[in-house]
Structures are given as structure tokens and as C-alpha cells.
Design a protein around this motif. Structure first.
Motif, PDB file in Angstrom:
ATOM      1  N   SER A 122       2.268   9.995 -10.038  1.00 37.61           N
ATOM      2  CA  SER A 122       1.444  10.102 -11.241  1.00 37.61           C
ATOM      3  C   SER A 122       0.481  11.287 -11.184  1.00 37.61           C
ATOM      4  N   LEU A 123       0.269  11.845  -9.990  1.00 38.58           N
ATOM      5  CA  LEU A 123      -0.685  12.955  -9.843  1.00 38.58           C
ATOM      6  C   LEU A 123      -0.035  14.322  -9.686  1.00 38.58           C
ATOM      7  N   VAL A 124       1.281  14.403  -9.676  1.00 42.95           N
ATOM      8  CA  VAL A 124       1.956  15.683  -9.446  1.00 42.95           C
ATOM      9  C   VAL A 124       1.476  16.751 -10.412  1.00 42.95           C
ATOM     10  N   LYS A 125       1.482  16.471 -11.702  1.00 38.87           N
ATOM     11  CA  LYS A 125       1.083  17.464 -12.702  1.00 38.87           C
ATOM     12  C   LYS A 125      -0.404  17.797 -12.599  1.00 38.87           C
ATOM     13  N   VAL A 126      -1.225  16.784 -12.321  1.00 40.17           N
ATOM     14  CA  VAL A 126      -2.668  16.998 -12.193  1.00 40.17           C
ATOM     15  C   VAL A 126      -2.962  17.939 -11.023  1.00 40.17           C
ATOM     16  N   VAL A 127      -2.338  17.693  -9.889  1.00 41.73           N
ATOM     17  CA  VAL A 127      -2.579  18.534  -8.712  1.00 41.73           C
ATOM     18  C   VAL A 127      -2.042  19.940  -8.949  1.00 41.73           C
ATOM     19  N   ASP A 128      -0.945  20.082  -9.690  1.00 43.50           N
ATOM     20  CA  ASP A 128      -0.431  21.414 -10.027  1.00 43.50           C
ATOM     21  C   ASP A 128      -1.450  22.210 -10.845  1.00 43.50           C
ATOM     22  N   VAL A 129      -2.126  21.542 -11.773  1.00 43.95           N
ATOM     23  CA  VAL A 129      -3.161  22.207 -12.571  1.00 43.95           C
ATOM     24  C   VAL A 129      -4.347  22.586 -11.687  1.00 43.95           C
ATOM     25  N   ILE A 130      -4.771  21.668 -10.835  1.00 42.37           N
ATOM     26  CA  ILE A 130      -5.885  21.945  -9.923  1.00 42.37           C
ATOM     27  C   ILE A 130      -5.559  23.146  -9.048  1.00 42.37           C
ATOM     28  N   GLU A 131      -4.306  23.235  -8.602  1.00 36.76           N
ATOM     29  CA  GLU A 131      -3.905  24.329  -7.713  1.00 36.76           C
ATOM     30  C   GLU A 131      -4.116  25.696  -8.356  1.00 36.76           C
TER      31      GLU A 131
ATOM     32  N   ALA B 239       0.839  -1.205   0.000  1.00 35.02           N
ATOM     33  CA  ALA B 239       0.000   0.000   0.000  1.00 35.02           C
ATOM     34  C   ALA B 239       0.876   1.257   0.000  1.00 35.02           C
ATOM     35  N   TYR B 240       1.953   1.220   0.749  1.00 34.77           N
ATOM     36  CA  TYR B 240       2.889   2.351   0.785  1.00 34.77           C
ATOM     37  C   TYR B 240       3.484   2.595  -0.600  1.00 34.77           C
ATOM     38  N   ASP B 241       3.945   1.534  -1.254  1.00 29.20           N
ATOM     39  CA  ASP B 241       4.550   1.662  -2.577  1.00 29.20           C
ATOM     40  C   ASP B 241       3.550   2.159  -3.614  1.00 29.20           C
ATOM     41  N   VAL B 242       2.338   1.628  -3.564  1.00 29.25           N
ATOM     42  CA  VAL B 242       1.305   2.063  -4.510  1.00 29.25           C
ATOM     43  C   VAL B 242       0.967   3.536  -4.281  1.00 29.25           C
ATOM     44  N   THR B 243       0.910   3.947  -3.021  1.00 29.58           N
ATOM     45  CA  THR B 243       0.627   5.355  -2.719  1.00 29.58           C
ATOM     46  C   THR B 243       1.720   6.249  -3.274  1.00 29.58           C
ATOM     47  N   LEU B 244       2.971   5.859  -3.141  1.00 28.99           N
ATOM     48  CA  LEU B 244       4.056   6.657  -3.715  1.00 28.99           C
ATOM     49  C   LEU B 244       3.933   6.752  -5.232  1.00 28.99           C
ATOM     50  N   GLN B 245       3.609   5.647  -5.884  1.00 35.47           N
ATOM     51  CA  GLN B 245       3.405   5.660  -7.336  1.00 35.47           C
ATOM     52  C   GLN B 245       2.261   6.592  -7.705  1.00 35.47           C
TER      53      GLN B 245
ATOM     54  N   ASP C  72      -3.560   5.654 -15.404  1.00 35.27           N
ATOM     55  CA  ASP C  72      -2.676   4.940 -14.477  1.00 35.27           C
ATOM     56  C   ASP C  72      -2.899   5.409 -13.048  1.00 35.27           C
ATOM     57  N   ALA C  73      -3.186   6.687 -12.869  1.00 31.95           N
ATOM     58  CA  ALA C  73      -3.475   7.206 -11.523  1.00 31.95           C
ATOM     59  C   ALA C  73      -4.789   6.631 -11.008  1.00 31.95           C
ATOM     60  N   ARG C  74      -5.793   6.558 -11.869  1.00 28.49           N
ATOM     61  CA  ARG C  74      -7.076   5.972 -11.471  1.00 28.49           C
ATOM     62  C   ARG C  74      -6.898   4.504 -11.077  1.00 28.49           C
ATOM     63  N   ALA C  75      -6.107   3.781 -11.857  1.00 20.51           N
ATOM     64  CA  ALA C  75      -5.872   2.371 -11.556  1.00 20.51           C
ATOM     65  C   ALA C  75      -5.178   2.214 -10.206  1.00 20.51           C
TER      66      ALA C  75
ATOM     67  N   LEU D 173      -5.350   4.376  -7.702  1.00 21.10           N
ATOM     68  CA  LEU D 173      -6.357   4.709  -6.685  1.00 21.10           C
ATOM     69  C   LEU D 173      -7.230   3.498  -6.384  1.00 21.10           C
ATOM     70  N   ASP D 174      -7.685   2.831  -7.446  1.00 25.98           N
ATOM     71  CA  ASP D 174      -8.525   1.643  -7.267  1.00 25.98           C
ATOM     72  C   ASP D 174      -7.775   0.533  -6.543  1.00 25.98           C
ATOM     73  N   ARG D 175      -6.527   0.329  -6.929  1.00 21.41           N
ATOM     74  CA  ARG D 175      -5.723  -0.714  -6.289  1.00 21.41           C
ATOM     75  C   ARG D 175      -5.508  -0.414  -4.808  1.00 21.41           C
ATOM     76  N   ASN D 176      -5.204   0.843  -4.519  1.00 23.94           N
ATOM     77  CA  ASN D 176      -4.987   1.245  -3.136  1.00 23.94           C
ATOM     78  C   ASN D 176      -6.262   1.080  -2.312  1.00 23.94           C
ATOM     79  N   ALA D 177      -7.380   1.501  -2.861  1.00 29.45           N
ATOM     80  CA  ALA D 177      -8.652   1.368  -2.149  1.00 29.45           C
ATOM     81  C   ALA D 177      -8.968  -0.108  -1.887  1.00 29.45           C
ATOM     82  N   ALA D 178      -8.682  -0.962  -2.857  1.00 26.14           N
ATOM     83  CA  ALA D 178      -8.933  -2.397  -2.683  1.00 26.14           C
ATOM     84  C   ALA D 178      -8.061  -2.983  -1.576  1.00 26.14           C
ATOM     85  N   MET D 179      -6.799  -2.572  -1.548  1.00 28.29           N
ATOM     86  CA  MET D 179      -5.909  -3.061  -0.492  1.00 28.29           C
ATOM     87  C   MET D 179      -6.376  -2.605   0.884  1.00 28.29           C
TER      88      MET D 179
END
Length: 84
Positions: free
Chosen positions: A14-23, A4-10, A64-67, A69-75
Motif C-alpha cells: 500500500s506504500l509503494v507509490k507513496v515512497v516513490d513520491v517521497i524518493e 504481523a508478517y502478512d500485515v507488513t506485506l500488505q 488503508d496504509a495508516r490502518a 501501520l496501527d494494526r502492526n504496531a498494536a500486534m
């Protein structure tokens, strides 16, 4: 739990650019997503924030970010609902 830790880091990477746009559109939402990422149990808050940003038309969240998120939520769900 290490997976879960590794998936969260990934996911964060994968969301750095997305969150920068949201900001640029909503600094508070970007901050909330960043804060939620720091706590694995708040993964659904991250998903909701990204869904809201997409609904506003600000970003398109990479598949890939959505996938991840889904994997992390499942874990996390499996951690709280062990097989009997």
C-alpha cells in the motif's frame, strides 16, 4: 507472528507509490523507510518518516496504509506486553 508478517506485506504494497513520491523529494528518507520496513520492530520509524513526508506536503498517506501501520504496531506491542 505470521499475522504481523502478512500485515507488513500488505502495508508495503500500500506504500509503494507513496515512497516513490517521497524518493523524488528526499531519497534518503525513502531509503530509510524502505530499510525500516525490513525490520518489524522499526514500524514506528516508518510511521515517523511518513508523518514527516506528509508534514512537508509531499504525499498524503492512504488511510488503508495508516490502518495497517496501527494494526502492526498494536500486534508488536502485544508481543512485548502479553496479558497476564
Amino acid at each position: 507472528m505470521f499475522d504481523a508478517y502478512d500485515v507488513t506485506l500488505q502495508m508495503i504494497r500500500s506504500l509503494v507509490k507513496v515512497v516513490d513520491v517521497i524518493e523524488k523529494r528526499d531519497p534518503e528518507l525513502a531509503d530509510q523507510i524502505r530499510r525500516a520496513l525490513s525490520v518489524l520492530l522499526n514500524i514506528n520509524e516508518v510511521r515517523a518518516g511518513l508523518d514527516a513526508a506528509e508534514a512537508w506536503g509531499w504525499v498524503s498517506v492512504p488511510e488503508d496504509a495508516r490502518a495497517l501501520l496501527d494494526r502492526n504496531a498494536a500486534m508488536l506491542w502485544r508481543l512485548t506486553h502479553p496479558r497476564g
